[in-house]
Design a protein around this motif. Structure first.
Motif, short mmCIF file in Angstrom:
data_model
loop_
_atom_site.label_atom_id
_atom_site.label_comp_id
_atom_site.label_asym_id
_atom_site.label_seq_id
_atom_site.Cartn_x
_atom_site.Cartn_y
_atom_site.Cartn_z
N ALA A 1 8.66 4.02 -7.34
CA ALA A 1 7.52 3.14 -7.07
C ALA A 1 7.87 1.67 -7.23
N HIS B 1 11.17 7.67 4.54
CA HIS B 1 10.42 8.92 4.27
C HIS B 1 9.45 9.22 5.42
N ASP C 1 0.83 -1.21 0.00
CA ASP C 1 0.00 0.00 0.00
C ASP C 1 0.86 1.26 0.00
N GLU C 2 1.97 1.20 0.73
CA GLU C 2 2.82 2.38 0.85
C GLU C 2 3.63 2.64 -0.43
N PHE C 3 4.20 1.57 -0.98
CA PHE C 3 5.25 1.77 -1.99
C PHE C 3 4.82 1.50 -3.43
N THR C 4 3.75 0.72 -3.65
CA THR C 4 3.35 0.45 -5.02
C THR C 4 2.71 1.69 -5.63
N GLY C 5 3.28 2.13 -6.71
CA GLY C 5 2.73 3.31 -7.39
C GLY C 5 3.16 4.62 -6.79
N ASN C 6 3.96 4.60 -5.73
CA ASN C 6 4.37 5.85 -5.06
C ASN C 6 5.88 6.02 -5.07
N ASP C 7 6.33 7.17 -5.53
CA ASP C 7 7.75 7.53 -5.45
C ASP C 7 8.01 8.26 -4.13
N PHE C 8 9.11 7.93 -3.48
CA PHE C 8 9.50 8.66 -2.27
C PHE C 8 10.96 9.10 -2.40
N CYS D 1 11.03 2.51 5.72
CA CYS D 1 10.09 3.65 5.69
C CYS D 1 10.81 4.96 6.04
N TRP E 1 3.93 -3.56 -9.50
CA TRP E 1 2.70 -4.17 -8.99
C TRP E 1 2.89 -5.62 -8.55
#
Ligand code: SF4
Length: 278
Positions: free
Chosen positions: A38, A133, A25-32, A131, A41
């Motif tokens: 990201a 970020h 939920d945190e990292f799929t599709g999200n750049d930090f 985590c 999938w």
């Protein structure tokens, strides 16, 4: 200086996968940036729950080993990867720089714990960031430690002396200490993953009843190294034995002749029914 550590209790993990899903939920599709791009999938398990069956029917147990990046202090990935692609933060977290590490698939093979994955689309090696970020935003939990319903995963901020005390007080261990990588992920009840048991079911011949209260003792080279009492089903487990050893199992109960057998223990073993005679 205080640094981050994870403490994972193998005995509390029930394989619900909440930690795995929280990571997705945190990292799929999200750049930090600057810590990660990201996660794809599918194919990555930044929190990988490994599974093991112990024993044989009907005396079987299962053990689950949640395995993120261990954020090693002497990290083989940092040592063996192109300079600058992986670094350790002052707070203990190990980060793969998603810009400098781009185009270096060989990084995947530098981790002896096999927790680094290749992102084909982004052309970069990836893993658990601790985590970072969220920590930068003041979080006192990682997503995985926050969601675990059994509190099997704890994020601990401690200096070296405090960690040494915690390790001693809770009997914590690290995975594969022979690598000398100095992981910052510690495990409680790791024997459930690394060690083996001898189990069996005691029966009293004269009554045909379960051998509740019988003692089962295990010795190695003449020294008793484990003992337990059979439960109301006559079942016993003597756990925490080093696989590969040759052990002597002795089962005894008041008023009955004891039974002994020598066993070469490759893995957890159910020796089956042991019938005690008067
Ligand atoms: Fe590097 Fe692997 Fe240690 Fe993580 S577990 S710090 S990827 S060597």
């Amino acid at each position: 200086m205080k640094k981050w550590n994870l403490v994972i209790d193998v005995d509390r993990c029930m394989d619900c996968n909440d930690c795995f899903l929280a990571d997705k939920d945190e990292f799929t599709g999200n750049d930090f940036p600057p810590y990660s791009v990201a996660q794809p999938w599918s194919g990555h398990r930044w929190m990988n729950i490994m599974r093991k069956e112990r024993g044989q029917y009907p005396l079987v147990q299962v053990a689950y080993l949640p395995t993120p990046c261990l954020h090693c202090d002497d990290a083989p990935c940092i040592r063996d990867s192109p300079p600058g692609t992986i670094y350790k933060r002052a707070d203990g977290l190990v980060i793969i720089d998603p810009v400098k590490a781009e185009g270096h698939p060989e990084i995947v093979n530098t981790c002896p714990y096999e927790v680094i994955y290749w992102n084909e689309e982004a052309r970069v090696a990836q893993k658990c960031t601790g985590c970072a970020h969220l920590i930068d935003d003041g979080w006192l939990n990682t997503r995985c430690s926050q969601v675990c319903p059994t509190e099997a995963i704890r994020l601990v901020l401690a200096d070296d002396a405090e960690m040494t005390s915690l390790v001693a007080a809770e009997g914590l261990e690290v995975l594969r200490p022979e690598l000398a990588a100095k992981p910052r992920v510690y495990y409680k009840n790791l024997h459930l993953w690394t060690k083996a048991f001898i189990a069996g079911s005691v029966v009293f011949s004269d009554t045909d009843e379960c051998g509740e209260g019988a003692t089962a003792a295990v010795s190695l080279d003449g020294q008793k190294i484990g003992e337990t009492t059979a439960d109301n089903y006559g079942d016993f487990y003597v756990d925490g034995l080093e696989p590969g050893g040759e052990y002597t199992l002795t089962v005894a109960a008041a008023g009955y002749a004891s039974l002994s057998q020598t066993l070469k223990l490759a893995q957890s073993l159910n020796v089956g029914r042991l019938v005690l005679q008067r």
